[in-house]
Every structure is written in structure tokens, then in C-alpha cells.
Design a protein around this motif. Sequence first.
Motif, PDB file in Angstrom:
ATOM      1  N   GLY A  94      66.093 112.505  63.041  1.00 30.27           N
ATOM      2  CA  GLY A  94      65.271 111.386  63.454  1.00 30.27           C
ATOM      3  C   GLY A  94      63.890 111.865  63.836  1.00 30.27           C
ATOM      4  O   GLY A  94      63.574 113.054  63.711  1.00 30.27           O
ATOM      5  N   PRO A  95      63.014 110.983  64.307  1.00 33.51           N
ATOM      6  CA  PRO A  95      61.684 111.370  64.767  1.00 33.51           C
ATOM      7  C   PRO A  95      61.761 112.462  65.836  1.00 33.51           C
ATOM      8  O   PRO A  95      62.677 112.466  66.654  1.00 33.51           O
ATOM      9  CB  PRO A  95      61.125 110.068  65.362  1.00 33.51           C
ATOM     10  CG  PRO A  95      61.869 108.984  64.650  1.00 33.51           C
ATOM     11  CD  PRO A  95      63.242 109.530  64.429  1.00 33.51           C
ATOM     12  N   GLY A  96      60.818 113.394  65.802  1.00 31.56           N
ATOM     13  CA  GLY A  96      60.810 114.466  66.791  1.00 31.56           C
ATOM     14  C   GLY A  96      61.839 115.541  66.538  1.00 31.56           C
ATOM     15  O   GLY A  96      62.093 116.372  67.407  1.00 31.56           O
ATOM     16  N   GLY A  97      62.440 115.546  65.350  1.00 34.49           N
ATOM     17  CA  GLY A  97      63.441 116.558  65.029  1.00 34.49           C
ATOM     18  C   GLY A  97      64.788 116.330  65.677  1.00 34.49           C
ATOM     19  O   GLY A  97      65.612 117.250  65.770  1.00 34.49           O
ATOM     20  N   ASP A 157      72.637 102.420  52.481  1.00 35.47           N
ATOM     21  CA  ASP A 157      72.317 101.714  53.729  1.00 35.47           C
ATOM     22  C   ASP A 157      71.813 102.690  54.794  1.00 35.47           C
ATOM     23  O   ASP A 157      70.853 102.397  55.517  1.00 35.47           O
ATOM     24  CB  ASP A 157      73.550 100.966  54.245  1.00 35.47           C
ATOM     25  CG  ASP A 157      73.907  99.759  53.392  1.00 35.47           C
ATOM     26  OD1 ASP A 157      73.061  99.332  52.583  1.00 35.47           O
ATOM     27  OD2 ASP A 157      75.035  99.246  53.540  1.00 35.47           O
ATOM     28  N   ILE A 158      72.473 103.836  54.897  1.00 31.57           N
ATOM     29  CA  ILE A 158      72.074 104.833  55.897  1.00 31.57           C
ATOM     30  C   ILE A 158      70.704 105.404  55.554  1.00 31.57           C
ATOM     31  O   ILE A 158      69.834 105.548  56.428  1.00 31.57           O
ATOM     32  CB  ILE A 158      73.126 105.951  55.988  1.00 31.57           C
ATOM     33  CG1 ILE A 158      74.433 105.397  56.551  1.00 31.57           C
ATOM     34  CG2 ILE A 158      72.619 107.104  56.852  1.00 31.57           C
ATOM     35  CD1 ILE A 158      75.575 106.394  56.560  1.00 31.57           C
ATOM     36  N   ARG A 159      70.479 105.715  54.281  1.00 31.76           N
ATOM     37  CA  ARG A 159      69.184 106.267  53.865  1.00 31.76           C
ATOM     38  C   ARG A 159      68.058 105.280  54.124  1.00 31.76           C
ATOM     39  O   ARG A 159      66.968 105.664  54.561  1.00 31.76           O
ATOM     40  CB  ARG A 159      69.228 106.636  52.381  1.00 31.76           C
ATOM     41  CG  ARG A 159      67.965 107.356  51.884  1.00 31.76           C
ATOM     42  CD  ARG A 159      68.101 107.823  50.459  1.00 31.76           C
ATOM     43  NE  ARG A 159      69.037 108.953  50.365  1.00 31.76           N
ATOM     44  CZ  ARG A 159      70.255 108.855  49.850  1.00 31.76           C
ATOM     45  NH1 ARG A 159      70.704 107.684  49.395  1.00 31.76           N
ATOM     46  NH2 ARG A 159      71.038 109.912  49.792  1.00 31.76           N
ATOM     47  N   LYS A 177      63.163 103.788  57.122  1.00 28.70           N
ATOM     48  CA  LYS A 177      62.425 102.736  57.834  1.00 28.70           C
ATOM     49  C   LYS A 177      61.895 103.223  59.174  1.00 28.70           C
ATOM     50  O   LYS A 177      60.833 102.773  59.625  1.00 28.70           O
ATOM     51  CB  LYS A 177      63.332 101.516  58.032  1.00 28.70           C
ATOM     52  CG  LYS A 177      62.636 100.329  58.683  1.00 28.70           C
ATOM     53  CD  LYS A 177      63.561  99.119  58.753  1.00 28.70           C
ATOM     54  CE  LYS A 177      62.846  97.921  59.384  1.00 28.70           C
ATOM     55  NZ  LYS A 177      63.738  96.729  59.454  1.00 28.70           N
ATOM     56  N   PHE A 178      62.613 104.148  59.801  1.00 26.16           N
ATOM     57  CA  PHE A 178      62.232 104.572  61.150  1.00 26.16           C
ATOM     58  C   PHE A 178      61.890 106.062  61.217  1.00 26.16           C
ATOM     59  O   PHE A 178      62.210 106.746  62.186  1.00 26.16           O
ATOM     60  CB  PHE A 178      63.348 104.227  62.134  1.00 26.16           C
ATOM     61  CG  PHE A 178      63.601 102.746  62.258  1.00 26.16           C
ATOM     62  CD1 PHE A 178      62.722 101.928  62.939  1.00 26.16           C
ATOM     63  CD2 PHE A 178      64.706 102.163  61.648  1.00 26.16           C
ATOM     64  CE1 PHE A 178      62.938 100.561  63.038  1.00 26.16           C
ATOM     65  CE2 PHE A 178      64.938 100.796  61.743  1.00 26.16           C
ATOM     66  CZ  PHE A 178      64.039  99.992  62.441  1.00 26.16           C
ATOM     67  N   ASP A 179      61.227 106.554  60.174  1.00 24.44           N
ATOM     68  CA  ASP A 179      60.664 107.914  60.157  1.00 24.44           C
ATOM     69  C   ASP A 179      61.710 109.003  60.343  1.00 24.44           C
ATOM     70  O   ASP A 179      61.451 110.011  61.027  1.00 24.44           O
ATOM     71  CB  ASP A 179      59.578 108.057  61.234  1.00 24.44           C
ATOM     72  CG  ASP A 179      58.404 107.112  61.016  1.00 24.44           C
ATOM     73  OD1 ASP A 179      58.134 106.783  59.854  1.00 24.44           O
ATOM     74  OD2 ASP A 179      57.785 106.694  62.009  1.00 24.44           O
ATOM     75  N   GLY A 180      62.885 108.808  59.763  1.00 23.55           N
ATOM     76  CA  GLY A 180      63.916 109.833  59.813  1.00 23.55           C
ATOM     77  C   GLY A 180      64.204 110.360  58.422  1.00 23.55           C
ATOM     78  O   GLY A 180      63.622 109.903  57.428  1.00 23.55           O
ATOM     79  N   ASN A 181      65.096 111.320  58.327  1.00 20.84           N
ATOM     80  CA  ASN A 181      65.482 111.891  57.039  1.00 20.84           C
ATOM     81  C   ASN A 181      66.983 112.109  56.997  1.00 20.84           C
ATOM     82  O   ASN A 181      67.534 112.782  57.884  1.00 20.84           O
ATOM     83  CB  ASN A 181      64.776 113.232  56.808  1.00 20.84           C
ATOM     84  CG  ASN A 181      63.279 113.086  56.638  1.00 20.84           C
ATOM     85  OD1 ASN A 181      62.803 112.573  55.638  1.00 20.84           O
ATOM     86  ND2 ASN A 181      62.528 113.530  57.644  1.00 20.84           N
ATOM     87  N   LEU A 182      67.627 111.535  55.985  1.00 25.84           N
ATOM     88  CA  LEU A 182      69.049 111.788  55.773  1.00 25.84           C
ATOM     89  C   LEU A 182      69.186 113.149  55.119  1.00 25.84           C
ATOM     90  O   LEU A 182      68.581 113.409  54.073  1.00 25.84           O
ATOM     91  CB  LEU A 182      69.658 110.701  54.877  1.00 25.84           C
ATOM     92  CG  LEU A 182      71.147 110.833  54.568  1.00 25.84           C
ATOM     93  CD1 LEU A 182      71.974 110.755  55.840  1.00 25.84           C
ATOM     94  CD2 LEU A 182      71.582 109.739  53.596  1.00 25.84           C
ATOM     95  N   GLY A 183      69.948 114.053  55.753  1.00 22.23           N
ATOM     96  CA  GLY A 183      70.038 115.423  55.266  1.00 22.23           C
ATOM     97  C   GLY A 183      71.328 115.709  54.510  1.00 22.23           C
ATOM     98  O   GLY A 183      72.143 114.821  54.258  1.00 22.23           O
ATOM     99  N   GLU A 184      71.498 116.970  54.183  1.00 19.09           N
ATOM    100  CA  GLU A 184      72.697 117.427  53.495  1.00 19.09           C
ATOM    101  C   GLU A 184      73.814 117.684  54.511  1.00 19.09           C
ATOM    102  O   GLU A 184      73.563 117.887  55.699  1.00 19.09           O
ATOM    103  CB  GLU A 184      72.398 118.716  52.717  1.00 19.09           C
ATOM    104  CG  GLU A 184      71.357 118.578  51.631  1.00 19.09           C
ATOM    105  CD  GLU A 184      71.817 117.695  50.485  1.00 19.09           C
ATOM    106  OE1 GLU A 184      73.047 117.665  50.234  1.00 19.09           O
ATOM    107  OE2 GLU A 184      70.979 117.047  49.845  1.00 19.09           O
ATOM    108  N   THR A 185      75.042 117.677  54.022  1.00 21.57           N
ATOM    109  CA  THR A 185      76.186 117.969  54.887  1.00 21.57           C
ATOM    110  C   THR A 185      76.054 119.362  55.487  1.00 21.57           C
ATOM    111  O   THR A 185      75.817 120.332  54.771  1.00 21.57           O
ATOM    112  CB  THR A 185      77.495 117.865  54.085  1.00 21.57           C
ATOM    113  OG1 THR A 185      77.618 116.559  53.551  1.00 21.57           O
ATOM    114  CG2 THR A 185      78.688 118.165  54.977  1.00 21.57           C
ATOM    115  N   GLY A 186      76.143 119.449  56.797  1.00 19.07           N
ATOM    116  CA  GLY A 186      76.053 120.730  57.478  1.00 19.07           C
ATOM    117  C   GLY A 186      74.699 121.022  58.099  1.00 19.07           C
ATOM    118  O   GLY A 186      74.553 122.001  58.830  1.00 19.07           O
ATOM    119  N   CYS A 187      73.720 120.158  57.838  1.00 17.25           N
ATOM    120  CA  CYS A 187      72.362 120.455  58.321  1.00 17.25           C
ATOM    121  C   CYS A 187      72.251 120.355  59.839  1.00 17.25           C
ATOM    122  O   CYS A 187      71.453 121.071  60.455  1.00 17.25           O
ATOM    123  CB  CYS A 187      71.333 119.560  57.631  1.00 17.25           C
ATOM    124  SG  CYS A 187      71.408 117.797  58.050  1.00 17.25           S
TER     125      CYS A 187
END
Length: 247
Positions: free
Chosen positions: A93-96, A114-116, A121-131
Motif C-alpha cells: 500500500g502507500p508508504g510501503g 477486483d483486488i488489482r 485506485k488507492f496508490d498500491g501495488n498487487l505483488g507476487e506471492t511471497g513478496c
Amino acid sequence: MAGHSKWANIKRQKARVDAQKGKIFARISREIIVAARQGLPDPAGNFQLRTAITKAKAAGIPQENIERAIAKGAGTWTGDGGAWETIRYEGYGPGGVAILMEAVTDNRNRTAADIRAAFNKFDGNLGETGCVGWMFEQWGMITLPLPADEEQFLEVLLQGETEEYELVTDEELGQTLVAVKVAPLGLAKLTGLLDAAGYPIESSELQWLPLNTVQITQPDQARQILRLMDALEDLDDMQTVAANFEL
């Protein structure tokens, strides 16, 4: 006009309550389906299923709905519905801020999309499994009203090999609760001991807890994080959302 306005507000409020209740019913029903699929369809021999059923009854879900969810999980339901599974998602999410999610779905593509969308929308990034998974530990968490006899309560906690406990305030109910932390494999044993001793358990479930936290001090960033958390928790397929931030 005032009467009309009041009636309209009542209808809108009822619609919101009904919608929220519907989401809760659907979420707990999916939890029952997965529990019945992963173990025995008999709550007597399946702690996860027994816990989900207890949660369903507390939420007011009709017995017919509970039995239907168990049948779907056991594969004996002849009605509609696909195969349900539990999937873990991870992101930033925002701010790491690290965010760990668990969803129950019958359509992986829909849930991931839906998650992505919520992250984007709120400045986050969906990552890879294990990140971010390594930043969390799973624990059993039990909450119950503050017992009157603390000494007797502590004896039960010792029998159940409790890790620790703390007092928390439920702002909605306006009461003090005890949050008990126990190893995942000991959750069923401790829940059984507390139940046998007559303590009214509010909740008993596995939760992901962060190993360390990120301090968020910027108001705009804090608002974005809270909006992202709300958006994720409101998704139909979402079961749990854990994050490592402190405001």
C-alpha cells in the motif's frame, strides 16, 4: 415533505444494513464451504468447520443456509455453484505498507482483477506471492468478555499453553474484551477449554499478525491506506486483510 424525507432515509438505511448483512452471510458461507471441503463435513471432527458454523449462528444465518454451505463443500450439493478455494494475495500500500489477504473464490480471474483494481485506485501495488508473506506470522486469536475471576481464567490459559493475552476495548459495544494469543495448532484445544469452563467466546480464528510495523505520519498517506483497506475488505470474495502499519 419532512415525512417523505424521513421515510426515504429509513429505506436507504435499511438497504445499507441489508446489503451489509448479505455480504456477511456470503463471506461466512464461503468459509463454511472451504472448511467442509478441506476436512470432514462433520463439525464434531472438523474444528475449522465448527468455528465457521459458530460464527454463522452468531451472525443470524439460517440453519438451512449453513447446511447448504456444508453440502457444497462436501460435494453433495446438486444445485448451482463452482469449486471454491482459498487463495492468498500479497501487495504493498502507500508508504510501503505490507498487505496480506486471503480470499475465498470460485473464480480466480475475477477475484484477482477486483483486488488489482482496488490497489490501483488507492496508490498500491498487487505483488507476487511471497513478496510480503515473510513479514507476517499466523497465530490463533480468541476474544471474549473480561472474566470476573481473573485467577481462574489464568489457570485455563495456562492449561491451553497460551502465548499471551491483552485487554482491548470494543468501541462499538462499549465493553472491555480479552484478546488471547495462542499457537495455531493450540487454537482448537484452548477454545475447547474456555468453552468447557463456561466462558462466552466472541471469536476464535486464525489471524496473520505483522512481525514489525511501519509508522505512517502523513495525513494524506494515512487516508489513502485506510481507503485501500476499506476497499479490499468490502470485496465480496475477501475473507481476511492484514497490514503492518500504525497511524
